[in-house]
Design an enzyme around this catalytic site. Structure first.
Site, PDB file in Angstrom:
ATOM      1  N   LYS A   6      -2.851 -14.833  -5.957  1.00  0.00           N
ATOM      2  CA  LYS A   6      -3.636 -15.811  -5.223  1.00  0.00           C
ATOM      3  C   LYS A   6      -5.123 -15.678  -5.553  1.00  0.00           C
ATOM      4  O   LYS A   6      -5.611 -14.596  -5.895  1.00  0.00           O
ATOM      5  CB  LYS A   6      -3.417 -15.656  -3.719  1.00  0.00           C
ATOM      6  CG  LYS A   6      -4.029 -14.410  -3.096  1.00  0.00           C
ATOM      7  CD  LYS A   6      -3.868 -14.426  -1.589  1.00  0.00           C
ATOM      8  CE  LYS A   6      -4.554 -13.213  -0.956  1.00  0.00           C
ATOM      9  NZ  LYS A   6      -4.472 -13.234   0.510  1.00  0.00           N
ATOM     10  N   LYS A  15       0.841  -1.206   0.000  1.00  0.00           N
ATOM     11  CA  LYS A  15       0.000   0.000   0.000  1.00  0.00           C
ATOM     12  C   LYS A  15       0.874   1.253   0.000  1.00  0.00           C
ATOM     13  O   LYS A  15       0.552   2.250  -0.662  1.00  0.00           O
ATOM     14  CB  LYS A  15      -0.907   0.000   1.231  1.00  0.00           C
ATOM     15  CG  LYS A  15      -1.923  -1.123   1.275  1.00  0.00           C
ATOM     16  CD  LYS A  15      -2.986  -0.959   0.219  1.00  0.00           C
ATOM     17  CE  LYS A  15      -4.053  -2.034   0.355  1.00  0.00           C
ATOM     18  NZ  LYS A  15      -5.107  -1.903  -0.703  1.00  0.00           N
ATOM     19  N   LYS A  31     -11.590 -14.060  -2.750  1.00  0.00           N
ATOM     20  CA  LYS A  31     -13.024 -13.749  -2.842  1.00  0.00           C
ATOM     21  C   LYS A  31     -13.255 -12.271  -3.103  1.00  0.00           C
ATOM     22  O   LYS A  31     -14.354 -11.865  -3.487  1.00  0.00           O
ATOM     23  CB  LYS A  31     -13.746 -14.176  -1.568  1.00  0.00           C
ATOM     24  CG  LYS A  31     -13.308 -13.474  -0.304  1.00  0.00           C
ATOM     25  CD  LYS A  31     -14.081 -13.994   0.911  1.00  0.00           C
ATOM     26  CE  LYS A  31     -13.675 -13.261   2.190  1.00  0.00           C
ATOM     27  NZ  LYS A  31     -12.271 -13.520   2.569  1.00  0.00           N
TER      28      LYS A  31
END
Length: 299
Positions: free
Chosen positions: A164, A65, A167
């Site tokens: 990866k 970030k 969701k």
């Protein structure tokens, strides 16, 4: 935060239902909502008063970030000092690894199942346990050990196999959901990114897409990747390979989906499991927090 409260409540309930459908037995395991046990936040604050800021600044997710927000600033301190560069960054993101450590250590966990991407967070929990014990010269917390399934340390995105599976990915085509129909699973896997090399082989660096599908196949079949490769030894067609992986995934998910449908029709049962789990967890957590308070001098 903030999130839509109604959607958040439903998401928590859906996750609990999914865990039960996957085989978590409430007679053997305590299943509960973290927010129902206040000791998590209490222990996190104790750890906040001990954890060096540098430990959190080195966490991979925070560093990524910071890189995205760097702009003209050349240092971590300069980025934090410039509010125009940190719009959207919250203290919760920086500090949540401490809460994770509290989640684990509150119950004096000795072994924790994690994916490869969570190893750094578990290492922070281990460091926190050591720091607390050394600071107060008492052996209060064990150093938890990671349990990592060897062939599924990281399940990767179907669309970008170097990332990866998540969701939170904006593309539903990047993941397999527990609620996906057989047709949807077959469609997603047929569209999964692979390569143009003939045959099926496992090479994460050179063939990330194929290797990811092999990992998924070996996991749902409960066999090693090596044995999975052998099963595809005579397969030359990418379509045949993907369809066989899809069939295996569908077969593995079918009993889970049946149980999920049954549990979704019995929301009262799931709520009782969560209520009873929260009571049991709170009892354990309260006892451990009283020990911590006595050690640090707050009792």
């Amino acid at each position: 935060m903030p999130q839509n409260p109604k959607e958040l409540r439903q998401a928590k309930f859906d996750m609990a239902t999914s865990l039960l459908a996957c085989g978590v037995n409430p007679e053997r395991s305590i299943l509960f909502e973290q927010s129902r046990v206040r000791s998590h936040a209490e222990l996190a604050w104790i750890f906040n008063c001990l954890t060096p800021v540098g430990w959190l600044g080195r966490m991979t997710q925070w560093k990524s970030k910071m890189e995205n927000a760097r702009g003209r600033a050349s240092s971590h301190a300069e980025i934090l000092a410039d509010e125009s560069l940190t719009t959207g960054l919250k203290m919760g993101l920086f500090d949540y690894p401490v809460l994770q450590a509290a989640d684990i250590l509150l119950y004096k966990a000795t072994h924790v199942p994690v994916g490869q991407d969570q190893l750094q967070h578990l290492e922070l929990a281990r460091d926190t346990a050591k720091l607390f014990n050394n600071t107060f010269k008492q052996n209060v917390f064990p150093k938890p050990i990671a349990i990592i399934p060897p062939d599924t340390q990281r399940v990767m995105s179907l669309r970008q196999p170097t990332n990866k599976m998540s969701k939170s990915d904006p593309s539903d085509q990047a993941r397999i959901n527990l609620t996906d129909t057989p047709t949807e699973i077959q469609s997603k896997l047929r569209r999964a990114v692979t390569d143009s090399i003939a045959g099926v082989s496992y090479d994460v660096k050179e063939r990330p897409g194929v290797s990811n599908l092999l990992s998924i196949y070996s996991a749902v079949r409960d066999i090693s990747v090596e044995d999975a490769v052998k099963e595809f030894a005579d397969v030359q067609s990418t379509k045949q390979f993907k369809d066989q992986v899809a069939d295996a995934v569908v077969a593995r998910l079918q009993p889970i989906q049946s149980e999920l449908a049954r549990l979704q029709a019995e929301p009262g049962y799931v709520r009782r499991v969560l209520d009873e789990g929260a009571e049991k967890a709170a009892e354990v957590a309260y006892g451990h927090m009283e020990e911590v308070y006595k050690v640090v001098g707050l009792r």
